[in-house]
Design an enzyme around this catalytic site. Structure first.
Site, PDB file in Angstrom:
ATOM      1  N   HIS A  25      27.620  30.728  65.857  1.00  0.00           N
ATOM      2  CA  HIS A  25      28.668  31.333  66.664  1.00  0.00           C
ATOM      3  C   HIS A  25      29.563  30.218  67.185  1.00  0.00           C
ATOM      4  O   HIS A  25      29.092  29.214  67.718  1.00  0.00           O
ATOM      5  CB  HIS A  25      28.046  32.111  67.820  1.00  0.00           C
ATOM      6  CG  HIS A  25      29.018  32.518  68.877  1.00  0.00           C
ATOM      7  ND1 HIS A  25      30.219  33.136  68.589  1.00  0.00           N
ATOM      8  CD2 HIS A  25      28.979  32.380  70.232  1.00  0.00           C
ATOM      9  CE1 HIS A  25      30.869  33.374  69.712  1.00  0.00           C
ATOM     10  NE2 HIS A  25      30.137  32.923  70.720  1.00  0.00           N
TER      11      HIS A  25
ATOM     12  N   ASN B 298      36.779  30.862  70.756  1.00  0.00           N
ATOM     13  CA  ASN B 298      35.635  31.775  70.725  1.00  0.00           C
ATOM     14  C   ASN B 298      36.150  33.187  70.460  1.00  0.00           C
ATOM     15  O   ASN B 298      36.773  33.790  71.324  1.00  0.00           O
ATOM     16  CB  ASN B 298      34.894  31.713  72.064  1.00  0.00           C
ATOM     17  CG  ASN B 298      33.645  32.578  72.096  1.00  0.00           C
ATOM     18  OD1 ASN B 298      33.450  33.450  71.255  1.00  0.00           O
ATOM     19  ND2 ASN B 298      32.801  32.349  73.084  1.00  0.00           N
TER      20      ASN B 298
ATOM     21  N   CYS C 146      28.929  38.305  72.015  1.00  0.00           N
ATOM     22  CA  CYS C 146      29.063  37.255  71.006  1.00  0.00           C
ATOM     23  C   CYS C 146      27.938  37.271  69.971  1.00  0.00           C
ATOM     24  O   CYS C 146      28.086  36.704  68.886  1.00  0.00           O
ATOM     25  CB  CYS C 146      29.143  35.886  71.680  1.00  0.00           C
ATOM     26  SG  CYS C 146      30.586  35.681  72.742  1.00  0.00           S
TER      27      CYS C 146
END
Length: 323
Positions: free
Chosen positions: A250, A280, A113
């Protein structure tokens, strides 16, 4: 002083939209449960046969259009992904071919990520060192391919998508008023690799494996480390937190996003939030959020922007730039 300036941004989302209610058909969960724990309401899943490179190519074309450039003007492609098309070659080279780019070079970065932050920092270094004048920086993922559909705590969190930025070398005055990347901060700590990982690998199991996450542990590390890297990158850039116009974090979990903003003393109206619509999307989430934010009018020339992310490794980091 040479700076790496954002010239264009774009994104692509697969056509299939998956609402939270879809999971209730095979899991003991609910829309309320998912929203209360993550803020996620829906996400996109790639179609059968649709690869990470397919998504990346579409996002790249949108970014090039936004920049008013052709693929032939690009010197390098840096693509962040944890879900590559193949073990090798790099998915970036597949994108290079798909864009019709026959010059320059292309490579992948894998920091889960945090991948896009790592890619942006590396692209900045390529420009500052004179290795490239224009770099296409991409984050693209098909995380739906590595989900354990029996694990209700994780499979509801992730989605597929891609985002891209075009960076170009430009001369600046060497002050914090310069447009472009002002500072970067990258960190990792392999001691915590077990709390967020995929259970397979080429040299270990010979299988792809499934995503495994200790959610409470990841949350505990996330807020602390994201806030600290943001403080550190702003100090490197020579600016104060109060000067930040926009944060593009993020998009992992709304609770993490809000917790980090509180720790930094930043109001949520300065924070770009897209997690409710996309889930996500790992390395894709920051450029995807940037593209959406620009379309919304949330990112404007001259604004001070900070972006931060944390992912498996653990790996985390941040970038401060003037849009």
């Amino acid at each position: 002083m040479k700076r790496a300036v954002v010239r264009g941004v774009g994104h692509y989302l697969p056509d299939r939209i998956v609402p939270n209610e879809w999971f209730t058909t095979f899991l003991d969960t609910s829309d309320e449960w998912i929203v209360s724990r993550s803020g996620i309401e829906r996400r996109h899943f790639a179609a059968e046969g649709q690869t990470t490179s397919d998504l990346a190519i579409r996002a790249s074309r949108a970014a090039l259009d936004d920049a008013g450039m052709e693929a032939g003007q690009i010197d390098a492609i840096v693509l962040a992904t944890s879900t590559p098309d193949l073990t090798f070659p790099a998915t970036a080279t597949i994108v290079q071919d798909g864009l019709g780019m026959t010059r320059g070079f292309a490579f992948d970065i894998q920091a889960v990520c945090a991948g896009f932050v790592y890619a942006l920092a590396n692209a900045n270094a390529l420009i500052l060192s004179g290795q490239a004048e224009r770099v296409l920086v991409i984050g693209a993922e098909t995380f739906s391919r590595i989900m354990d559909w029996d694990d209700r705590a994780t499979c509801v969190l992730f989605g597929d998508g891609a985002g891209a930025l075009v960076l170009e070398a430009a001369e600046g005055g060497g002050t914090t008023d310069d447009r472009g990347i002002l500072a970067t901060d990258l960190r990792s700590d392999g001691r915590f690799r077990d709390i967020l990982q995929v259970s397979g690998g080429v040299s270990s199991t010979g299988t792809t494996g499934h995503l495994m996450m200790a959610g409470k542990e990841v949350f505990r590390h996330a807020v602390e480390k994201l806030a600290q890297t943001t403080v550190d990158v702003l100090a490197k850039a020579g600016v104060e937190t109060s000067q930040v116009d926009r944060v593009v974090p993020h998009q992992a979990n709304l609770r993490i996003i809000a917790g980090t903003a509180r720790k930094l003393g930043l109001p949520m109206d300065k924070v770009v939030v897209t997690v409710q619509d996309h889930g996500n999307t790992s390395a894709a989430s920051i450029p995807l959020a940037m593209s959406v934010a620009k379309a919304r009018g949330q990112l404007n020339p001259g604004e001070l922007v900070v972006t931060e992310a944390i992912g498996g490794g653990l790996a985390w980091g941040s970038v401060a730039l003037r849009w």
